[in-house]
Scaffold this motif. Structure first.
Motif, PDB file in Angstrom:
ATOM      1  N   ASN A   1       0.823  -1.206   0.000  1.00 10.60           N
ATOM      2  CA  ASN A   1       0.000   0.000   0.000  1.00 10.60           C
ATOM      3  C   ASN A   1       0.863   1.264   0.000  1.00 10.60           C
ATOM      4  O   ASN A   1       0.476   2.286  -0.579  1.00 10.60           O
ATOM      5  CB  ASN A   1      -0.936  -0.007   1.216  1.00 10.60           C
ATOM      6  N   GLU A   2       2.020   1.199   0.663  1.00 11.94           N
ATOM      7  CA  GLU A   2       2.931   2.347   0.652  1.00 11.94           C
ATOM      8  C   GLU A   2       3.450   2.616  -0.757  1.00 11.94           C
ATOM      9  O   GLU A   2       3.638   3.775  -1.146  1.00 11.94           O
ATOM     10  CB  GLU A   2       4.090   2.094   1.613  1.00 11.94           C
ATOM     11  N   VAL A   3       3.688   1.551  -1.538  1.00  9.35           N
ATOM     12  CA  VAL A   3       4.120   1.723  -2.926  1.00  9.35           C
ATOM     13  C   VAL A   3       3.029   2.415  -3.732  1.00  9.35           C
ATOM     14  O   VAL A   3       3.298   3.362  -4.495  1.00  9.35           O
ATOM     15  CB  VAL A   3       4.484   0.363  -3.552  1.00  9.35           C
ATOM     16  N   SER A   4       1.789   1.957  -3.566  1.00  8.89           N
ATOM     17  CA  SER A   4       0.675   2.581  -4.283  1.00  8.89           C
ATOM     18  C   SER A   4       0.515   4.040  -3.873  1.00  8.89           C
ATOM     19  O   SER A   4       0.266   4.921  -4.710  1.00  8.89           O
ATOM     20  CB  SER A   4      -0.629   1.819  -3.998  1.00  8.89           C
ATOM     21  N   LEU A   5       0.697   4.308  -2.575  1.00  5.76           N
ATOM     22  CA  LEU A   5       0.599   5.681  -2.077  1.00  5.76           C
ATOM     23  C   LEU A   5       1.713   6.540  -2.651  1.00  5.76           C
ATOM     24  O   LEU A   5       1.476   7.695  -3.029  1.00  5.76           O
ATOM     25  CB  LEU A   5       0.674   5.671  -0.546  1.00  5.76           C
ATOM     26  N   ALA A   6       2.931   5.983  -2.737  1.00  5.98           N
ATOM     27  CA  ALA A   6       4.058   6.739  -3.293  1.00  5.98           C
ATOM     28  C   ALA A   6       3.803   7.084  -4.752  1.00  5.98           C
ATOM     29  O   ALA A   6       4.042   8.212  -5.193  1.00  5.98           O
ATOM     30  CB  ALA A   6       5.349   5.937  -3.161  1.00  5.98           C
ATOM     31  N   LYS A   7       3.284   6.133  -5.513  1.00  6.33           N
ATOM     32  CA  LYS A   7       3.011   6.379  -6.935  1.00  6.33           C
ATOM     33  C   LYS A   7       1.966   7.475  -7.117  1.00  6.33           C
ATOM     34  O   LYS A   7       2.159   8.410  -7.906  1.00  6.33           O
ATOM     35  CB  LYS A   7       2.542   5.087  -7.612  1.00  6.33           C
ATOM     36  N   SER A   8       0.850   7.354  -6.396  1.00  2.81           N
ATOM     37  CA  SER A   8      -0.217   8.355  -6.541  1.00  2.81           C
ATOM     38  C   SER A   8       0.231   9.705  -5.987  1.00  2.81           C
ATOM     39  O   SER A   8      -0.093  10.755  -6.551  1.00  2.81           O
ATOM     40  CB  SER A   8      -1.491   7.878  -5.834  1.00  2.81           C
ATOM     41  N   GLY A   9       0.998   9.667  -4.875  1.00  4.68           N
ATOM     42  CA  GLY A   9       1.458  10.917  -4.277  1.00  4.68           C
ATOM     43  C   GLY A   9       2.429  11.665  -5.181  1.00  4.68           C
ATOM     44  O   GLY A   9       2.335  12.886  -5.329  1.00  4.68           O
ATOM     45  N   ILE A  10       3.341  10.940  -5.814  1.00  2.00           N
ATOM     46  CA  ILE A  10       4.299  11.579  -6.726  1.00  2.00           C
ATOM     47  C   ILE A  10       3.576  12.126  -7.950  1.00  2.00           C
ATOM     48  O   ILE A  10       3.872  13.236  -8.419  1.00  2.00           O
ATOM     49  CB  ILE A  10       5.396  10.580  -7.139  1.00  2.00           C
ATOM     50  N   SER A  11       2.635  11.364  -8.463  1.00  2.00           N
ATOM     51  CA  SER A  11       1.871  11.837  -9.629  1.00  2.00           C
ATOM     52  C   SER A  11       1.126  13.127  -9.300  1.00  2.00           C
ATOM     53  O   SER A  11       1.117  14.076 -10.095  1.00  2.00           O
ATOM     54  CB  SER A  11       0.887  10.747 -10.069  1.00  2.00           C
ATOM     55  N   LEU A  12       0.514  13.161  -8.116  1.00  2.00           N
ATOM     56  CA  LEU A  12      -0.208  14.358  -7.692  1.00  2.00           C
ATOM     57  C   LEU A  12       0.746  15.535  -7.515  1.00  2.00           C
ATOM     58  O   LEU A  12       0.434  16.674  -7.905  1.00  2.00           O
ATOM     59  CB  LEU A  12      -0.962  14.071  -6.389  1.00  2.00           C
ATOM     60  N   LYS A  13       1.919  15.268  -6.946  1.00  9.25           N
ATOM     61  CA  LYS A  13       2.883  16.349  -6.699  1.00  9.25           C
ATOM     62  C   LYS A  13       3.390  16.923  -8.017  1.00  9.25           C
ATOM     63  O   LYS A  13       3.587  18.143  -8.132  1.00  9.25           O
ATOM     64  CB  LYS A  13       4.051  15.810  -5.867  1.00  9.25           C
ATOM     65  N   VAL A  14       3.619  16.054  -9.011  1.00  8.58           N
ATOM     66  CA  VAL A  14       4.068  16.526 -10.322  1.00  8.58           C
ATOM     67  C   VAL A  14       3.013  17.436 -10.946  1.00  8.58           C
ATOM     68  O   VAL A  14       3.328  18.516 -11.465  1.00  8.58           O
ATOM     69  CB  VAL A  14       4.384  15.332 -11.249  1.00  8.58           C
ATOM     70  N   LYS A  15       1.741  17.005 -10.887  1.00  7.91           N
ATOM     71  CA  LYS A  15       0.653  17.827 -11.441  1.00  7.91           C
ATOM     72  C   LYS A  15       0.553  19.158 -10.705  1.00  7.91           C
ATOM     73  O   LYS A  15       0.351  20.213 -11.328  1.00  7.91           O
ATOM     74  CB  LYS A  15      -0.679  17.076 -11.334  1.00  7.91           C
ATOM     75  N   LYS A  16       0.694  19.103  -9.390  1.00 12.57           N
ATOM     76  CA  LYS A  16       0.593  20.326  -8.593  1.00 12.57           C
ATOM     77  C   LYS A  16       1.715  21.301  -8.955  1.00 12.57           C
ATOM     78  O   LYS A  16       1.479  22.503  -9.125  1.00 12.57           O
ATOM     79  CB  LYS A  16       0.659  19.964  -7.106  1.00 12.57           C
ATOM     80  N   LEU A  17       2.938  20.794  -9.078  1.00 11.75           N
ATOM     81  CA  LEU A  17       4.065  21.658  -9.417  1.00 11.75           C
ATOM     82  C   LEU A  17       3.908  22.252 -10.817  1.00 11.75           C
ATOM     83  O   LEU A  17       4.213  23.426 -11.034  1.00 11.75           O
ATOM     84  CB  LEU A  17       5.372  20.871  -9.326  1.00 11.75           C
ATOM     85  N   GLU A  18       3.424  21.434 -11.760  1.00 16.15           N
ATOM     86  CA  GLU A  18       3.201  21.946 -13.119  1.00 16.15           C
ATOM     87  C   GLU A  18       2.201  23.100 -13.102  1.00 16.15           C
ATOM     88  O   GLU A  18       2.412  24.132 -13.760  1.00 16.15           O
ATOM     89  CB  GLU A  18       2.689  20.830 -14.027  1.00 16.15           C
ATOM     90  N   THR A  19       1.126  22.908 -12.339  1.00 16.07           N
ATOM     91  CA  THR A  19       0.103  23.962 -12.250  1.00 16.07           C
ATOM     92  C   THR A  19       0.667  25.218 -11.609  1.00 16.07           C
ATOM     93  O   THR A  19       0.425  26.337 -12.081  1.00 16.07           O
ATOM     94  CB  THR A  19      -1.096  23.451 -11.432  1.00 16.07           C
ATOM     95  N   GLU A  20       1.434  25.043 -10.531  1.00 21.40           N
ATOM     96  CA  GLU A  20       2.010  26.197  -9.846  1.00 21.40           C
ATOM     97  C   GLU A  20       3.014  26.930 -10.733  1.00 21.40           C
ATOM     98  O   GLU A  20       3.088  28.168 -10.717  1.00 21.40           O
ATOM     99  CB  GLU A  20       2.679  25.747  -8.545  1.00 21.40           C
TER     100      GLU A  20
END
Length: 457
Positions: A361-380
């Protein structure tokens, strides 16, 4: 003259780096940065740990040399047996024969119950034993192989840690270069503003001499010039601090850099490659493999262990005397299988299984969390791009307004307060513009670290 020549030749050895290029600075990091050196030492220690873990598969070979002296009856008789020198006389045979002799000897029944003096009270004896022992694990249920794989995985984990630290240092180095370039730009603009204020000051002085300006106008302009000069000096101190931090990162004095564009380039984001390149995700996947290996280690507790051993040696009352004549060997094999330990193995195995599920579950969380962070940084970053464009236009407009009000002041249709207010507005917009550029660059460098793009600028 000679000493001056020596000083001239030696001086570059102590000078700092001048006109340092950002690519060269990044290439210097791995060899110069102290934190990275420490991390590489950790890698080396993990590599040795992996080698040590593999070494358990080959068993152990020991050489033991023992020297003793004793008059203990059991020890002395044992020493003689190991030296292959025990005789019937050591059992008191001579005493028995003398006691039961034909010349008035005692009956054999009595002689049997008489403790032999030679056996119970022997003379003290030296004993030297040389022994070579070899123990080899034949089967451990897979424990040794899994331990070896775990230590190898931990070595790879330390390499990921070093790469992540490297990315962090690249992030800090890039930011230092762009911060210095931004501060230089700020200092340049402040210098122009100070020059404009001085020009305004000369205008006010000239108008005062002709009776068109008040003394308070001149004082107001001089106060504004003092404020701008203070900001100019503070900016220089901030630049010096940035150079000190860059020198700390490279572990070498840096006196000047080759300036970079104050707008860092936007990296291209390939979402299919993010999971393959991101270090946090790779560490999480490696952690999952380690927990799977740990689960197999716990499963091995239900299986037997088989080991073989061999021993060769020689013993005598003097060191290495008649070694081959008095040598001996022992070989054997042992099987050990635990069949009950109060449920400890079962509990540990279930714990390992739960830990494996948790890490999944930590692996799945890391994948989704990194994907979200990339999108957030792109938007910012896109938002900061819009802010920069807006404030660049506002800065051009503010400069024109200031020039217009300065001309109007000369014509007597605007007060000096109005002029300085417009000049303050220009400075305010300049500060906001540089702040947005700095924030934008920081987010781009953070995105580069997430994407694991290495030293690419």
């Amino acid at each position: 003259m000679k000493k001056y020549l020596i000083f001239f030749l030696a001086w570059p050895l102590f000078a700092g780096l001048n006109n340092l290029d950002i690519d060269k600075a990044i290439s210097m990091l791995e060899n110069n940065n102290l934190e990275l050196k420490i991390s590489h030492f950790n890698e080396q220690m993990k590599a040795y740990e992996a080698t040590a873990a593999k070494g358990h598969n080959y068993g152990t070979l020991d050489v033991t040399v023992t020297g003793m002296r004793s008059n203990d009856a059991g020890n002395v008789f044992g020493f003689k047996l190991q030296s292959r020198e025990a005789t019937f006389g050591d059992f008191g045979a001579r005493e028995f024969m003398d006691a039961t002799g034909q010349n008035g000897g005692v009956p054999p029944e009595s002689a049997y119950t008489t403790p032999p003096q030679a056996l119970n009270y022997p003379d003290a004896r030296n004993h030297y034993q040389t022994k070579i022992s070899y123990m080899l694990p034949l089967y451990t249920g897979g424990k040794l192989s899994e331990y070896g794989r775990i230590t190898e995985a931990l070595q790879r984990m330390s390499q990921w840690d070093t790469q992540k630290l490297m990315n962090e240092k690249i992030f800090q180095t890039k930011k230092a270069f762009y911060d210095i370039s931004l501060v230089d730009n700020y200092i340049l603009n402040l210098s122009k503003i100070i020059q404009n204020i001085r020009h305004l000051e000369s205008i006010v002085k000239g108008m005062g001499e002709e009776g068109y300006a008040r003394d308070i106008d001149l004082l107001e302009v001089q106060a504004r010039r003092a404020e701008a000069e203070s900001m100019h000096n503070q900016a220089k101190l901030n630049r010096d601090l940035a150079y000190q931090f860059l020198s700390f990162l490279l572990n070498e004095e840096v006196t000047s850099i080759k300036k970079v564009n104050d707008m860092a380039p936007m990296p291209s984001v390939d979402r299919s490659e993010v999971e393959n390149n991101n270090i946090d995700i790779q560490k999480a996947l490696l952690g999952l493999q380690i927990t799977e290996m740990a689960m197999k280690v716990e499963e091995a507790n239900y299986l037997p262990t088989i080991g073989a051993f061999g021993e060769y040696g020689s013993a005598d009352n003097s060191l290495w005397n008649e070694f081959e004549e008095k040598d001996s060997y022992t070989v054997g094999i042992q099987l050990k299988w635990n069949i009950f330990n109060g449920g400890i193995d079962s509990a540990n195995l279930e714990k390992a299984k739960v830990n494996y599920l948790k890490v999944q579950n930590e692996v799945s969380l890391a994948k989704s969390g990194i994907s979200l962070k990339v999108k957030k940084l792109e938007t910012e970053i896109l938002s900061k791009n819009a802010d920069v464009k807006s404030y660049e236009k506002q800065l051009r407009f503010a400069k024109k307004v200031y020039e217009n009000y300065r001309s109007r002041y000369k014509e007597g249709i605007a007060s000096i307060s109005d002029v300085l207010m417009k000049q303050s507005k220009e400075l305010e917009i300049l500060l906001k513009l540089l702040t947005f550029k700095n924030e934008r660059n920081t987010k781009i460098f953070e995105l580069n670290s997430i994407l694991n793009t290495g030293g690419k600028v």
